[in-house]
Design an enzyme around this catalytic site. Structure first.
Site, mmCIF file in Angstrom:
data_model
loop_
_atom_site.group_PDB
_atom_site.id
_atom_site.type_symbol
_atom_site.label_atom_id
_atom_site.label_comp_id
_atom_site.label_asym_id
_atom_site.label_seq_id
_atom_site.Cartn_x
_atom_site.Cartn_y
_atom_site.Cartn_z
ATOM 1 N N ASP A 33 0.867 -1.175 0.000
ATOM 2 C CA ASP A 33 0.000 0.000 0.000
ATOM 3 C C ASP A 33 0.909 1.232 0.000
ATOM 4 O OD1 ASP A 33 -1.663 2.100 0.511
ATOM 5 O OD2 ASP A 33 -2.474 1.312 2.393
ATOM 6 N N GLU A 83 30.133 6.650 2.729
ATOM 7 C CA GLU A 83 30.163 5.246 3.112
ATOM 8 C C GLU A 83 29.903 4.368 1.891
ATOM 9 O OE1 GLU A 83 26.728 3.478 5.073
ATOM 10 O OE2 GLU A 83 26.128 5.507 5.627
ATOM 11 N N CYS A 115 26.630 7.282 8.202
ATOM 12 C CA CYS A 115 26.063 8.575 7.786
ATOM 13 C C CYS A 115 26.637 9.749 8.563
ATOM 14 C CB CYS A 115 24.553 8.569 7.959
ATOM 15 S SG CYS A 115 23.756 7.237 7.097
ATOM 16 N N THR A 156 14.103 2.877 1.149
ATOM 17 C CA THR A 156 14.838 3.997 1.761
ATOM 18 C C THR A 156 16.158 4.268 1.035
ATOM 19 O OG1 THR A 156 15.936 2.597 3.419
ATOM 20 C CG2 THR A 156 13.802 3.520 4.021
ATOM 21 N N HIS A 237 19.477 13.709 10.913
ATOM 22 C CA HIS A 237 19.753 12.749 9.848
ATOM 23 C C HIS A 237 18.426 12.085 9.474
ATOM 24 C CE1 HIS A 237 21.117 9.456 7.528
ATOM 25 N NE2 HIS A 237 20.843 8.551 8.454
ATOM 26 N N LYS A 246 10.273 10.739 14.586
ATOM 27 C CA LYS A 246 10.460 9.792 15.700
ATOM 28 C C LYS A 246 11.562 10.299 16.633
ATOM 29 C CE LYS A 246 9.580 5.405 13.185
ATOM 30 N NZ LYS A 246 8.426 4.798 13.827
ATOM 31 N N ASN A 280 17.460 8.348 1.158
ATOM 32 C CA ASN A 280 18.603 8.410 2.072
ATOM 33 C C ASN A 280 19.880 8.692 1.282
ATOM 34 O OD1 ASN A 280 20.288 8.298 4.242
ATOM 35 N ND2 ASN A 280 19.749 6.201 4.864
ATOM 36 N N SER A 312 25.100 4.859 11.671
ATOM 37 C CA SER A 312 24.954 3.524 12.251
ATOM 38 C C SER A 312 26.279 2.955 12.699
ATOM 39 C CB SER A 312 24.347 2.580 11.208
ATOM 40 O OG SER A 312 22.984 2.833 11.084
HETATM 41 P P1 HMG Z 1 9.300 -2.195 7.374
HETATM 42 O O1 HMG Z 1 9.348 -3.452 8.176
HETATM 43 O O2 HMG Z 1 9.172 -2.338 5.918
HETATM 44 O O3 HMG Z 1 8.116 -1.239 7.774
HETATM 45 O O4 HMG Z 1 10.619 -1.401 7.730
HETATM 46 P P2 HMG Z 1 7.202 -1.169 9.098
HETATM 47 O O5 HMG Z 1 6.289 -2.346 9.117
HETATM 48 O O6 HMG Z 1 8.054 -0.899 10.302
HETATM 49 O O7 HMG Z 1 6.340 0.115 8.707
HETATM 50 C C1 HMG Z 1 6.934 1.356 8.619
HETATM 51 C C2 HMG Z 1 5.912 2.403 9.070
HETATM 52 O O8 HMG Z 1 4.851 2.469 8.105
HETATM 53 C C3 HMG Z 1 5.237 2.067 10.403
HETATM 54 O O9 HMG Z 1 5.037 3.284 11.093
HETATM 55 C C4 HMG Z 1 3.895 1.492 9.972
HETATM 56 O O10 HMG Z 1 2.888 1.622 10.956
HETATM 57 C C5 HMG Z 1 3.603 2.371 8.768
HETATM 58 P P3 HMG Z 1 5.628 3.503 12.579
HETATM 59 O O11 HMG Z 1 5.049 2.453 13.417
HETATM 60 O O12 HMG Z 1 7.127 3.341 12.441
HETATM 61 O O13 HMG Z 1 5.240 4.880 12.907
HETATM 62 N N1 HMG Z 1 2.643 1.780 7.806
HETATM 63 C C6 HMG Z 1 1.695 2.505 7.178
HETATM 64 N N2 HMG Z 1 1.367 3.805 7.259
HETATM 65 C C7 HMG Z 1 0.347 4.244 6.452
HETATM 66 N N3 HMG Z 1 -0.334 3.442 5.604
HETATM 67 C C8 HMG Z 1 -0.019 2.133 5.498
HETATM 68 C C9 HMG Z 1 1.041 1.618 6.313
HETATM 69 N N4 HMG Z 1 1.599 0.394 6.445
HETATM 70 C C10 HMG Z 1 2.600 0.521 7.361
HETATM 71 N N5 HMG Z 1 -0.691 1.340 4.660
HETATM 72 C C11 HMG Z 1 12.300 0.227 7.899
HETATM 73 C C12 HMG Z 1 10.799 -0.016 7.753
HETATM 74 C C13 HMG Z 1 12.533 1.728 8.039
HETATM 75 C C14 HMG Z 1 12.810 -0.483 9.133
HETATM 76 C C15 HMG Z 1 12.993 -0.313 6.624
HETATM 77 O O14 HMG Z 1 12.653 0.486 5.539
HETATM 78 C C16 HMG Z 1 14.506 -0.368 6.731
HETATM 79 O O15 HMG Z 1 15.062 -1.356 7.180
HETATM 80 N N6 HMG Z 1 15.214 0.724 6.289
HETATM 81 C C17 HMG Z 1 16.655 0.806 6.343
HETATM 82 C C18 HMG Z 1 17.164 1.096 7.746
HETATM 83 C C19 HMG Z 1 16.873 2.490 8.211
HETATM 84 O O16 HMG Z 1 16.580 3.385 7.441
HETATM 85 N N7 HMG Z 1 17.001 2.709 9.529
HETATM 86 C C20 HMG Z 1 16.819 4.018 10.112
HETATM 87 C C21 HMG Z 1 17.625 4.244 11.391
HETATM 88 S S1 HMG Z 1 19.361 3.854 11.162
HETATM 89 C C22 HMG Z 1 20.006 5.209 10.295
HETATM 90 O O17 HMG Z 1 19.401 6.229 10.223
HETATM 91 C C23 HMG Z 1 21.335 5.020 9.661
HETATM 92 C C24 HMG Z 1 21.319 4.774 8.165
HETATM 93 O O18 HMG Z 1 21.046 5.997 7.486
HETATM 94 C C25 HMG Z 1 22.668 4.197 7.719
HETATM 95 C C26 HMG Z 1 23.938 4.931 8.126
HETATM 96 O O19 HMG Z 1 24.100 5.489 9.205
HETATM 97 O O20 HMG Z 1 24.872 4.804 7.330
HETATM 98 C C27 HMG Z 1 20.261 3.753 7.740
#
Ligand code: HMG
Length: 391
Positions: A33, A83, A115, A156, A237, A246, A280, A312
């Site tokens: 969705d 990175e 990052c 992302t 970030h 968040k 990102n 990270s």
């Molecule tokens: P996921 O399992 O696909 O998604 O992973 P989810 O099930 O957690 O859903 C995401 C959000 O969408 C949730 O909201 C759901 O409720 C909502 P929340 O509970 O978080 O508020 N949702 C909906 N909303 C509206 N309509 C809908 C619907 N369905 C669900 N129909 C995840 C999401 C971000 C974990 C994944 O994309 C991922 O693994 N991303 C990569 C890691 C990442 O970005 N981490 C962020 C923190 S770490 C960081 O910032 C460092 C980084 O930049 C790297 C670095 O430092 O080099 C990553």
């Protein structure tokens, strides 16, 4: 010596990938969705690098306008934060140094800590300029974010570079002391040398980010930093823009502020315009948040802005900077919007083909077909060397 001058960001320029993939296209492919992308993670589209773009071409494209405007005199240091490195030994910054014709009397180095590294580069630059305020430092943050196809991280991805000209008496932003810093050894996100796509424990990465927010805010206050109420805005970030909400909500809770959701959203919404459509860009992300904030409608003359830079693994830093009165005259809003609006939209098969394409590793002579309309391109691979050209 007289009083120490203000030191900070004199000019900021961004570049992004040639292509764009709307999240609606990804959602249609994988049956998600689209609300999950648009609302759940706060992303509309992601920049995708062309086959002849990489961190060097993006970094050079971001930095070139700075050199065109300000010249290269007194730039004795170039820091390249990334990175998504293309070489284990040679700094990507050396290619940029060459493409931009920077003076040979300079030091160039690549920095890595996920990052976070561009913020390390900014702080190192400030230290160098404090030692000699006549010097200027070019800090480039450039990354191409790739996750495995059909993985949760895929939504992302992104690609962009931000170049910062750091100097005394800056026109945009004066960076303050102190900083709050935080390091914890966590495996939330990493990319072993043999992989081209990152590995991530999504929920762990969110928890680790929030833990780092607490850690560096705690250190910031212990170092005598400002009160939370002082800040006119916050740049976080943004691995996806919802993460900034968040993080900010977490900081408000942690500091005992009532979580007024509307107030938290209003504070962050002004910083998400670029990250929501670029995705990102790792090291560049927090500085894209800054670009969006400064180019927005709010008048920030003389106002303090809080920065939360997270990488990270993990390392984070909270610091404050004051927006310099008259900063609007130094913005590059039109060029930035043109870079974003000028991207070419991909359909799903074309995106997949780009994602799965691998550069040859046989050391042969390979021309790379021209795709990008950016100012620099990766033109060939020859004898394991990358050959760049100015278009
Ligand atoms: P996921 O399992 O696909 O998604 O992973 P989810 O099930 O957690 O859903 C995401 C959000 O969408 C949730 O909201 C759901 O409720 C909502 P929340 O509970 O978080 O508020 N949702 C909906 N909303 C509206 N309509 C809908 C619907 N369905 C669900 N129909 C995840 C999401 C971000 C974990 C994944 O994309 C991922 O693994 N991303 C990569 C890691 C990442 O970005 N981490 C962020 C923190 S770490 C960081 O910032 C460092 C980084 O930049 C790297 C670095 O430092 O080099 C990553």
């Amino acid at each position: 010596p007289g009083p120490t001058p203000a030191i900070g960001i004199h000019d900021l320029s961004l570049a992004t990938g040639h292509f764009v993939l709307p999240h609606a296209t990804l959602a249609a492919h994988n049956g998600t969705d689209v609300g999950k992308y648009h609302i759940g993670i706060g992303q509309r589209s992601m920049s995708v690098a062309a086959a002849d773009e990489d961190i060097v071409t993006l970094g050079a494209a971001a930095a070139a306008p700075l050199i065109a405007t300000h010249g290269s005199d007194n730039i004795r240091t170039v820091v390249f934060a990334t990175e998504s490195s293309i070489d284990q030994a040679k700094s990507a910054g050396v290619y940029v140094h060459s493409l931009l014709g920077l003076p040979s009397a300079s030091r160039v180095v690549e920095l890595k800590q996920a990052c976070y590294a561009a913020t390390a580069g900014l702080q190192f630059a400030i230290g160098l300029i404090r030692r000699d305020p006549t010097q200027r430092v070019l800090v480039i943050a450039s990354d191409v974010s790739r996750y495995d196809l059909d993985s949760p991280g895929e939504a992302t991805q992104g690609a962009a570079a931000v170049a910062l000209l750091v100097s005394a008496d800056p026109a945009l932003l004066a960076v303050e002391d102190p900083s709050g810093v935080f390091t914890a050894d966590v495996m939330d996100f990493w990319r072993p040398n043999y992989r081209t796509a990152a590995l991530v424990d999504g929920q762990e990465s969110i928890t680790a980010y929030l833990q780092a927010v607490e850690g560096c805010w705690k250190d910031y206050t212990e170092q005598g930093g400002r009160d939370l109420e002082d800040f006119a805005a916050f740049c976080y970030h943004q691995p996806f823009t919802k993460m900034a909400y968040k993080a900010h909500r977490h900081l408000l809770n942690y500091t005992g502020h009532a979580t007024d959701e509307d107030r938290a959203y209003a504070a962050i919404a002004r910083t998400t315009a670029y990250n929501a459509v670029i995705g990102n860009s790792y090291t560049a992300s927090v500085y894209l948040a800054l670009a969006a904030l400064l180019e927005g409608e709010q008048d920030l003359d003389g106002r303090p802005v809080g920065f939360l830079s997270y990488g990270s693994g993990s390392v984070a830093e909270f610091f404050a900077a004051t927006v310099v009165p008259g900063y609007r005259d130094a913005l590059r809003t039109q060029a930035h919007r043109a870079a974003v609006d000028g991207r070419t939209e991909l359909d799903y098969p074309a995106y997949r083909a780009l994602h799965t394409a691998v550069l040859p590793t046989d050391g042969g002579d390979h021309r790379i077909a021209a795709q990008t309309t950016g100012p620099f391109r990766l033109a060939a691979l020859r004898g394991h060397k990358r050959i760049y050209e100015t278009r």
